[in-house]
Motif scaffolding. Structure first.
Motif, short mmCIF file in Angstrom:
data_model
loop_
_atom_site.label_atom_id
_atom_site.label_comp_id
_atom_site.label_asym_id
_atom_site.label_seq_id
_atom_site.Cartn_x
_atom_site.Cartn_y
_atom_site.Cartn_z
N UNK A 105 0.82 -1.21 0.00
CA UNK A 105 0.00 0.00 0.00
C UNK A 105 0.86 1.26 0.00
N UNK A 106 1.90 1.27 0.80
CA UNK A 106 2.79 2.43 0.85
C UNK A 106 3.55 2.56 -0.46
N UNK A 107 3.93 1.42 -1.03
CA UNK A 107 4.60 1.45 -2.33
C UNK A 107 3.70 2.09 -3.38
N UNK A 182 10.06 10.41 4.01
CA UNK A 182 10.11 9.00 4.39
C UNK A 182 10.49 8.17 3.17
N UNK A 183 10.85 6.91 3.47
CA UNK A 183 10.99 5.91 2.42
C UNK A 183 9.92 4.85 2.68
N UNK A 184 9.88 3.86 1.82
CA UNK A 184 8.87 2.81 2.01
C UNK A 184 9.07 2.12 3.37
N UNK A 186 10.63 3.26 6.04
CA UNK A 186 10.57 4.13 7.23
C UNK A 186 9.23 4.83 7.35
N UNK A 187 8.28 4.45 6.52
CA UNK A 187 6.94 5.05 6.58
C UNK A 187 6.26 4.63 7.88
N UNK A 188 5.53 5.55 8.54
CA UNK A 188 4.89 5.20 9.83
C UNK A 188 3.97 3.99 9.75
N UNK A 189 3.22 3.85 8.67
CA UNK A 189 2.32 2.70 8.55
C UNK A 189 3.09 1.39 8.50
N UNK A 190 4.23 1.40 7.79
CA UNK A 190 5.05 0.20 7.70
C UNK A 190 5.68 -0.13 9.05
N UNK A 378 9.83 -9.99 -0.72
CA UNK A 378 8.74 -10.44 -1.59
C UNK A 378 7.77 -9.31 -1.94
N UNK A 379 7.77 -8.23 -1.15
CA UNK A 379 6.76 -7.18 -1.35
C UNK A 379 7.32 -5.94 -2.06
N UNK A 380 8.61 -5.86 -2.18
CA UNK A 380 9.20 -4.66 -2.80
C UNK A 380 9.29 -4.83 -4.33
#
Length: 380
Positions: A105-107, A182-184, A186-190, A378-380
């Motif tokens: 989702x963040x990606x 942020x990066x993927x 370091x995103x707060x949701x992640x 696997x998710x990136x």
């Protein structure tokens, strides 16, 4: 010499011997009391004390296995109880799926931001073209080369282009604030999903309850099939290698007792045949009644003076303790040598104390980090 004289002499000699005996005993008692006895304080009100380590559950669940019973000897980190791990395993799988979904989702948010940036650029191009077309038509209108209707049409086109540009810019700014700085990874949701994954993994590990110390099991109350809650006491571990003696001396005996003084002790278990040697570690900062659940209220008219007792902690020789083990609660007889009564009454507050610690709860997160890295790959 007649028989009467002999009997009279024998009687006199007996009286003299008895008198001498009484004098010797009195002198001995006097010497003992003034020279020796006054340097010793004795009490029978003494008991063995020790650390009672309560084993508690950190999670809720159904008990499936009990690996130790009362009187069992266990080592630190030995498995004591197992709780059904199915619920924790399902929670861990859910946390793994949520973590992977959050990364995707963040990606998508980062990718959408790039798309919206392109839309802003495209809207800016359209706006620039509409402004240029409108300016040319304004010049043509000045020379009456176009009609008012044509000029109005280009003015409407310019207004629409401005609105489209502002809408695209606001949409871009709104989404930019969600991923700004942020990066993927370091995103707060992640990070929140990653924390939930670690918590689920920790809960699964806590379904296996380990012994926090080495010692003997006592007070086991847990049963197979029982549902336990977080914080429930299951059993106790008593390290018999670290017991001490709490001697309750009368307040009238404390005047010459100091930390560091030598003490000899006897236990009712082994009798006078076994003598323990120890040292006074310190004197408790209050009487037993001061720490009782219902302290005595002396501000009454029915006051009666009662001699108070103060607990004195005595540590034992570990070699003697290993040869003749003691258990908490056993009765002891204590005799303290008070020759060095000139030492300070209070022990130094700066004296360092070796901390007690257990490594049982220091869960290494290497295993969960492997899971996290796999999901990221696997998710990136």
């Amino acid at each position: 010499m007649t028989e009467i004289d002999k009997h009279s002499l024998k009687k006199k000699n007996t009286i003299v011997l008895l008198a001498l005996g009484v004098v010797v005993v009195c002198v001995g008692i006097y010497i003992w009391w003034t020279k020796i006895g006054r340097f010793y304080e004795t009490t029978e009100d003494a008991y063995v004390s020790g650390n009672i380590v309560n084993v508690m559950s950190q999670v809720s669940g159904m008990v499936t296995d009990i690996m130790a019973d009362n009187t069992s000897l266990v080592g630190e980190s030995d498995v004591l109880v197992k709780i059904n791990p199915v619920d924790a395993q399902l929670a861990l799988l859910e946390a793994e799926a949520n973590f992977a979904s959050t990364i995707r989702s963040v990606r998508n948010s980062f990718a959408s931001l790039e798309e919206q940036k392109a839309n802003v650029d495209l809207a800016k191009v359209s706006l620039d073209k509409a402004e240029a077309d409108y300016k040319r038509r304004v010049n043509l209108k000045k020379n009456n080369l176009i009609s008012n209707e044509d000029l109005s049409h280009y003015e409407s086109t310019l207004t629409s282009a401005k609105a489209s540009y502002n809408l695209a810019l606001k949409s871009y700014d709104t989404n930019k604030t969600k991923v700004d700085n942020t990066t993927i990874l370091t995103h707060p949701d992640v990070l929140k999903a990653q924390s939930a994954l670690k918590a689920a993994w920790l809960t699964l590990n806590r379904t296996t309850i380990l012994s926090p110390a080495s010692g003997y099991i006592a007070q086991r109350s847990v049963q197979v099939g029982q549902h336990v809650s977080a914080g429930s006491a299951l059993m106790s571990v008593i390290p018999l290698k670290n017991v001490w003696v709490t001697a309750n001396f009368k307040e009238t005996q404390l005047g010459n007792i100091r930390a560091g003084q030598e003490a000899t002790l006897n236990s009712d278990v082994y009798g006078s045949s076994v003598t323990y040697h120890g040292k006074v570690k310190g004197i408790e900062p209050g009487t037993g009644s001061a720490f009782s659940l219902l302290p005595a209220s002396n501000a009454t008219g029915n006051w009666i003076k009662i001699v108070q007792r103060v607990p004195v902690r005595i540590v034992l020789d570990p070699v003697e303790l290993r040869e003749h083990p003691l258990r908490p609660g056993l009765s002891m007889s204590v005799n303290v040598d008070t020759h060095n009564a000139g030492a300070p009454v209070l022990t130094s507050l700066a004296k360092s104390q070796t901390p007690w610690r257990t490594n049982v709860f220091d869960h290494r997160d290497d295993d969960v980090n492997v899971i996290i890295q796999k999901i990221i790959k696997e998710s990136m």
